[in-house]
Design a protein around this motif. Structure first.
Motif, PDB file in Angstrom:
ATOM      1  N   UNK A 148       0.831  -1.191   0.000  1.00 31.63           N
ATOM      2  CA  UNK A 148       0.000   0.000   0.000  1.00 31.63           C
ATOM      3  C   UNK A 148       0.871   1.248   0.000  1.00 31.63           C
ATOM      4  N   UNK A 149       0.284   2.346  -0.486  1.00 32.09           N
ATOM      5  CA  UNK A 149       1.000   3.614  -0.470  1.00 32.09           C
ATOM      6  C   UNK A 149       1.758   3.884  -1.749  1.00 32.09           C
ATOM      7  N   UNK A 150       2.477   4.977  -1.799  1.00 29.79           N
ATOM      8  CA  UNK A 150       3.238   5.336  -3.007  1.00 29.79           C
ATOM      9  C   UNK A 150       4.426   4.414  -3.228  1.00 29.79           C
ATOM     10  N   UNK A 151       4.933   4.416  -4.460  1.00 28.80           N
ATOM     11  CA  UNK A 151       6.081   3.575  -4.803  1.00 28.80           C
ATOM     12  C   UNK A 151       7.276   3.939  -3.925  1.00 28.80           C
ATOM     13  N   UNK A 152       7.963   2.895  -3.425  1.00 23.63           N
ATOM     14  CA  UNK A 152       9.099   3.097  -2.525  1.00 23.63           C
ATOM     15  C   UNK A 152      10.129   2.012  -2.820  1.00 23.63           C
ATOM     16  N   UNK A 153      11.264   2.362  -3.433  1.00 26.91           N
ATOM     17  CA  UNK A 153      12.278   1.352  -3.769  1.00 26.91           C
ATOM     18  C   UNK A 153      12.764   0.559  -2.561  1.00 26.91           C
ATOM     19  N   UNK A 154      12.712   1.149  -1.372  1.00 22.84           N
ATOM     20  CA  UNK A 154      13.201   0.451  -0.179  1.00 22.84           C
ATOM     21  C   UNK A 154      12.363  -0.773   0.140  1.00 22.84           C
ATOM     22  N   UNK A 155      11.103  -0.764  -0.256  1.00 21.28           N
ATOM     23  CA  UNK A 155      10.231  -1.901   0.018  1.00 21.28           C
ATOM     24  C   UNK A 155      10.683  -3.107  -0.789  1.00 21.28           C
ATOM     25  N   UNK A 182      10.308 -11.815   4.247  1.00 23.68           N
ATOM     26  CA  UNK A 182      10.346 -10.717   3.282  1.00 23.68           C
ATOM     27  C   UNK A 182       9.198  -9.746   3.510  1.00 23.68           C
ATOM     28  N   UNK A 183       8.014 -10.264   3.810  1.00 18.88           N
ATOM     29  CA  UNK A 183       6.879  -9.382   4.078  1.00 18.88           C
ATOM     30  C   UNK A 183       7.139  -8.525   5.312  1.00 18.88           C
ATOM     31  N   UNK A 184       7.675  -9.140   6.369  1.00 25.76           N
ATOM     32  CA  UNK A 184       7.971  -8.395   7.589  1.00 25.76           C
ATOM     33  C   UNK A 184       9.047  -7.339   7.350  1.00 25.76           C
ATOM     34  N   UNK A 220       8.627  -3.209   7.552  1.00 23.68           N
ATOM     35  CA  UNK A 220       9.502  -2.394   8.390  1.00 23.68           C
ATOM     36  C   UNK A 220      10.205  -1.308   7.575  1.00 23.68           C
ATOM     37  N   UNK A 221      10.568  -1.644   6.334  1.00 22.47           N
ATOM     38  CA  UNK A 221      11.312  -0.696   5.503  1.00 22.47           C
ATOM     39  C   UNK A 221      10.450   0.460   5.034  1.00 22.47           C
ATOM     40  N   UNK A 222       9.178   0.178   4.753  1.00 22.08           N
ATOM     41  CA  UNK A 222       8.332   1.210   4.165  1.00 22.08           C
ATOM     42  C   UNK A 222       7.173   1.656   5.013  1.00 22.08           C
ATOM     43  N   UNK A 223       6.979   1.027   6.189  1.00 21.50           N
ATOM     44  CA  UNK A 223       5.847   1.358   7.044  1.00 21.50           C
ATOM     45  C   UNK A 223       4.541   1.285   6.260  1.00 21.50           C
ATOM     46  N   UNK A 224       4.379   0.172   5.525  1.00 20.18           N
ATOM     47  CA  UNK A 224       3.205  -0.031   4.679  1.00 20.18           C
ATOM     48  C   UNK A 224       2.716  -1.462   4.848  1.00 20.18           C
ATOM     49  N   UNK A 225       1.474  -1.699   4.470  1.00 21.88           N
ATOM     50  CA  UNK A 225       0.972  -3.056   4.405  1.00 21.88           C
ATOM     51  C   UNK A 225       1.556  -3.768   3.208  1.00 21.88           C
ATOM     52  N   UNK A 226       1.994  -5.025   3.404  1.00 26.86           N
ATOM     53  CA  UNK A 226       2.757  -5.735   2.371  1.00 26.86           C
ATOM     54  C   UNK A 226       2.221  -7.148   2.199  1.00 26.86           C
ATOM     55  N   UNK A 227       2.183  -7.600   0.952  1.00 27.35           N
ATOM     56  CA  UNK A 227       1.978  -9.013   0.607  1.00 27.35           C
ATOM     57  C   UNK A 227       3.140  -9.451  -0.264  1.00 27.35           C
ATOM     58  N   UNK A 284       3.332 -18.738  -5.087  1.00 26.73           N
ATOM     59  CA  UNK A 284       2.044 -19.045  -4.491  1.00 26.73           C
ATOM     60  C   UNK A 284       2.066 -19.188  -2.988  1.00 26.73           C
ATOM     61  N   UNK A 285       3.264 -19.174  -2.370  1.00 29.72           N
ATOM     62  CA  UNK A 285       3.374 -19.136  -0.915  1.00 29.72           C
ATOM     63  C   UNK A 285       3.338 -17.670  -0.506  1.00 29.72           C
ATOM     64  N   UNK A 286       2.318 -17.287   0.272  1.00 34.39           N
ATOM     65  CA  UNK A 286       2.018 -15.880   0.500  1.00 34.39           C
ATOM     66  C   UNK A 286       2.179 -15.527   1.969  1.00 34.39           C
ATOM     67  N   UNK A 287       2.977 -14.485   2.214  1.00 35.28           N
ATOM     68  CA  UNK A 287       3.111 -13.919   3.540  1.00 35.28           C
ATOM     69  C   UNK A 287       2.660 -12.472   3.520  1.00 35.28           C
ATOM     70  N   UNK A 288       2.098 -11.985   4.623  1.00 36.64           N
ATOM     71  CA  UNK A 288       1.653 -10.597   4.711  1.00 36.64           C
ATOM     72  C   UNK A 288       2.189  -9.978   5.994  1.00 36.64           C
ATOM     73  N   UNK A 289       2.227  -8.644   6.003  1.00 40.79           N
ATOM     74  CA  UNK A 289       2.634  -7.911   7.193  1.00 40.79           C
ATOM     75  C   UNK A 289       2.067  -6.509   7.101  1.00 40.79           C
TER      76      UNK A 289
END
Length: 321
Positions: A29-36, A176-178, A182-189, A194-199
């Protein structure tokens, strides 16, 4: 940690690339961020260097060489220790149906190189080969592996050849999701084959996922679209990863009892759990368990979708119907 700004959750970024012999998908989520993306790439590269069976310079390759040379104790990284602890836990909770010590049988089945170098089977080939490969040579047992945390070491018994392909990939998705959150302070998938992690926070309506036999299929493929708000999701399938070896059609989920490709009544099993690692353990175990899988999944309180060889679908627990 500072919570992500809810005002940014309506904007979603999506990227994909090839990694670990499969497709890596990143959504956030959020704007593009290379750090993510950089955080995801670092985690994937780290798990590859630690736990790949196909890299000559990986830690896992070094461990397998120790076992082939008669066994012994070796110092390892904390990341490989985490991957090995997960693999051992998978074996325990699945009662041996998810076995990390099948590397020698993977090699006998022809999976002795990176997936991209195998002779892939086109869709439509029989899932169960007519000629059953049964490996009758003795193997050391995963129970003989000894792990120590301080310092991080592993004792490899002679003859154990480890393959951490399934659980290590799921661990990479979770880590990687975690790291990306942490890097972008955004919701991540993060999806790895097909193995899916979220944070972090999910977008409004949750992360939309189309569950199919093959993670490479598009949104119009037969399957089901669901939403998850947290945790992980994993799909194990006999359809996607198949190849030809010695005139037979092989797949990558082996039966720990005889080393041959498992002959399951399920062609695909998808499971949701608190982490991608837990979901992956359960989906793999369910394929191996066969007819006992619905009861085992229900006993563990895991929402799941099982697709039989004829396409019939069985939903377990809270999986949406």
């Amino acid at each position: 940690m500072i919570a992500a700004d809810d005002s940014r959750r309506g904007e979603l970024q999506a990227e994909s690339w090839q990694a670990l012999g499969t497709t890596a998908v990143l959504r956030y989520s959020g704007p593009a961020d290379p750090a993510v993306r950089e955080a995801v790439v670092r985690e994937i590269e780290a798990i590859d260097l630690a736990a790949s069976r196909f890299r000559a310079d990986s830690e896992l390759t070094g461990l397998n060489l120790v076992a082939e040379a008669g066994g012994g104790r070796r110092r390892i990284s904390l990341l490989l220790l985490e991957a090995l602890e997960l693999a051992m836990r998978a074996a325990v909770v699945s009662e041996g149906n998810v076995d990390p010590a099948l590397g020698d049988w993977m090699i006998v089945a022809g999976y002795d190189r990176d997936w991209g170098e195998l002779s892939a089977v086109a869709p439509g080939a029989p899932l169960h080969p007519d000629d059953r490969i049964v490996v009758q040579r003795r193997r050391a047992d995963w129970r003989d592996i000894e792990l120590t945390r301080e310092p991080p070491t592993v004792h490899m018994p002679a003859g154990v050849i480890l393959d951490l392909g399934a659980t290590a990939k799921a661990l990479a998705a979770d880590r990687a999701a975690a790291a990306a959150h942490a890097a972008g302070d955004v919701g991540v998938l993060v999806s790895l084959g097909g193995d899916i992690g979220t944070s972090g926070p999910a977008p409004d309506g949750g992360w939309q996922i189309h569950v199919t036999d093959d993670h490479r299929d598009g949104p119009d493929a037969p399957g089901q679209t669901i939403a998850i708000h947290s945790g992980g999701l994993a799909t194990s399938s006999l359809v996607a990863r198949r190849w030809r070896h010695d005139g037979q059609t092989m797949h990558h989920i082996l039966d720990p009892r005889d080393g041959g490709p498992v002959q399951s009544p399920w062609r695909t099993v998808s499971v949701a759990a608190a982490t991608c690692a837990d979901a992956n353990i359960a989906s793999t175990a369910a394929v191996v368990l066969g007819a006992d899988a619905p009861r085992w999944l229900a006993d563990h309180g895991l929402p799941a979708r099982l697709v039989a060889l004829d396409g019939a679908v069985v939903a377990i627990g809270d999986w949406p119907t």
